[in-house]
Design an enzyme around this catalytic site. Structure first.
Site, short mmCIF file in Angstrom:
data_model
loop_
_atom_site.label_atom_id
_atom_site.label_comp_id
_atom_site.label_asym_id
_atom_site.label_seq_id
_atom_site.Cartn_x
_atom_site.Cartn_y
_atom_site.Cartn_z
N ASP A 203 0.83 -1.20 0.00
CA ASP A 203 0.00 0.00 0.00
C ASP A 203 0.87 1.26 0.00
O ASP A 203 1.99 1.25 0.53
CB ASP A 203 -0.91 0.02 1.23
CG ASP A 203 -1.97 -1.07 1.17
OD1 ASP A 203 -2.28 -1.54 0.06
OD2 ASP A 203 -2.48 -1.46 2.25
N TYR B 164 6.77 -8.22 8.94
CA TYR B 164 6.35 -6.82 9.09
C TYR B 164 6.58 -6.35 10.52
O TYR B 164 6.56 -7.15 11.46
CB TYR B 164 4.86 -6.66 8.78
CG TYR B 164 4.44 -7.00 7.38
CD1 TYR B 164 4.41 -6.02 6.38
CD2 TYR B 164 4.05 -8.29 7.05
CE1 TYR B 164 4.00 -6.33 5.09
CE2 TYR B 164 3.65 -8.61 5.76
CZ TYR B 164 3.62 -7.63 4.79
OH TYR B 164 3.23 -7.95 3.51
N ASP C 33 -6.72 1.04 8.50
CA ASP C 33 -5.44 1.67 8.83
C ASP C 33 -5.69 3.14 9.15
O ASP C 33 -6.85 3.59 9.21
CB ASP C 33 -4.43 1.50 7.69
CG ASP C 33 -4.89 2.13 6.38
OD1 ASP C 33 -5.83 2.95 6.40
OD2 ASP C 33 -4.32 1.78 5.33
N ARG D 223 -3.53 -5.06 8.39
CA ARG D 223 -4.61 -4.16 8.81
C ARG D 223 -5.73 -4.94 9.49
O ARG D 223 -6.24 -4.56 10.53
CB ARG D 223 -5.19 -3.43 7.59
CG ARG D 223 -4.26 -2.43 6.94
CD ARG D 223 -4.93 -1.81 5.74
NE ARG D 223 -4.90 -2.69 4.57
CZ ARG D 223 -5.75 -2.60 3.55
NH1 ARG D 223 -6.73 -1.71 3.57
NH2 ARG D 223 -5.63 -3.40 2.51
#
Length: 303
Positions: free
Chosen positions: A38, A66, A80, A179
């Site tokens: 993203d 992550y 988010d 998310r």
């Protein structure tokens, strides 16, 4: 120019933006990314160049790592920090480190996720975000993903406040939405939640330490040193067994023929055949013929 460029994608850019810019910088059209990040996310984005685009799916399928900041107290349309508020709890919240660790443990392993409406998943031939931008909601398929590890990165013993944030590190399979995981953590704690920040620190064998920014790639290209940031295709195939081609099987492999299955396919889903360490073909078990194997990818001209 064939190989894999470990790119560090900066915030504010789409994965396609990176590909578009690299085509200009490297002066080649055959460039492809290995999984969408993203615009609000920075991190490792392996880029395939030339014939390496043939193995882009291997890199896309690889596990990811992550580091995220989870925010407890508000959930959003996009799950988010970029989205509009859907629900907010402004009460003073309190939970212990032990309670949080128990929640993280329940979300480790194989879990189910429903992709967010603002995502690239296709339903009836359209991306979910296309529906979302029109204010439409459609039924989304629930999928199973694997969270290999979910680690709390701070040392706080008691969390209190109207908004509580904490950092986590997630090692996961492809298709995992961090998310959505943030929302799931909040739900397990009994509060609305969203993902406040996200960085991808690893994708398969590629880590932050061996990545280059677009600016660095451009500098190396201007200095005629672009090859120093492009790794050979074999780097992405390192997880598969390698077998040196011999005079006995050279003709068959170069022609992509079906062959008797190698014993290594009993413990690995793919094997690599090559010459002097350079990959020529990736073979896998034949899907319909027991005891045989067939090529999955061929790249005999990579040098």
């Amino acid at each position: 120019m064939n190989g894999i460029l470990p790119l560090w994608k900066e915030r504010g850019m789409t994965s396609h933006d990176c590909v578009f810019k690299l085509r200009k910088i490297l002066r080649t059209k055959k460039v492809g990314h290995t999984g969408t990040l993203d615009p609000g996310v920075e991190g490792v984005l392996p880029i395939c160049i030339g014939q390496a685009t043939r193995i882009a799916e291997y890199l896309t399928d690889a596990g990811k790592v992550y580091e995220a900041i989870i925010s407890i107290g508000r959930t959003t349309t996009t799950e988010d920090a970029e989205g509009e508020t859907v629900a907010q709890d402004q009460t003073t919240k309190s939970f212990s480190r032990e309670q949080l660790l128990e929640v993280l443990a329940t979300l480790t392993g194989v879990i189910e996720q429903t992709p967010p409406m603002f995502s690239a998943v296709k339903v009836n031939g359209k991306r979910l975000y296309e529906y979302a931008r029109k204010g439409e909601t459609v039924e989304r398929p629930t999928r199973q993903v694997t969270i290999y590890a979910l680690e709390l990165l701070d040392e706080i013993e008691q969390y209190e406040g109207q908004e509580i944030t904490f950092p986590v590190r997630i090692a996961c399979s492809k298709g995992t939405y961090i998310r959505t995981l943030a929302v799931q953590i909040g739900e397990a704690l009994g509060y609305p939640a969203h993902m406040k920040e996200l960085v991808r620190t690893a994708s398969g064998t590629f880590t932050r330490d061996n990545c280059f920014t677009l600016a660095q790639v451009a500098e190396l290209m201007d200095a005629e040193q672009a090859a120093t940031c492009i790794l050979p295709v074999e780097y992405a195939l390192a997880d598969y067994p390698y077998i040196e081609i011999t005079a006995a099987n050279e003709k068959e492999i170069f022609n992509g023929q079906v062959l008797p299955a190698d014993a290594l396919l009993k413990s690995h889903d793919k094997i690599v055949f090559g010459i002097n360490g350079k990959a020529v073909a990736v073979y896998q078990a034949h899907p319909t013929k027991d005891g045989l194997m067939k090529p999955h990818k061929m790249f005999p001209t990579i040098e």
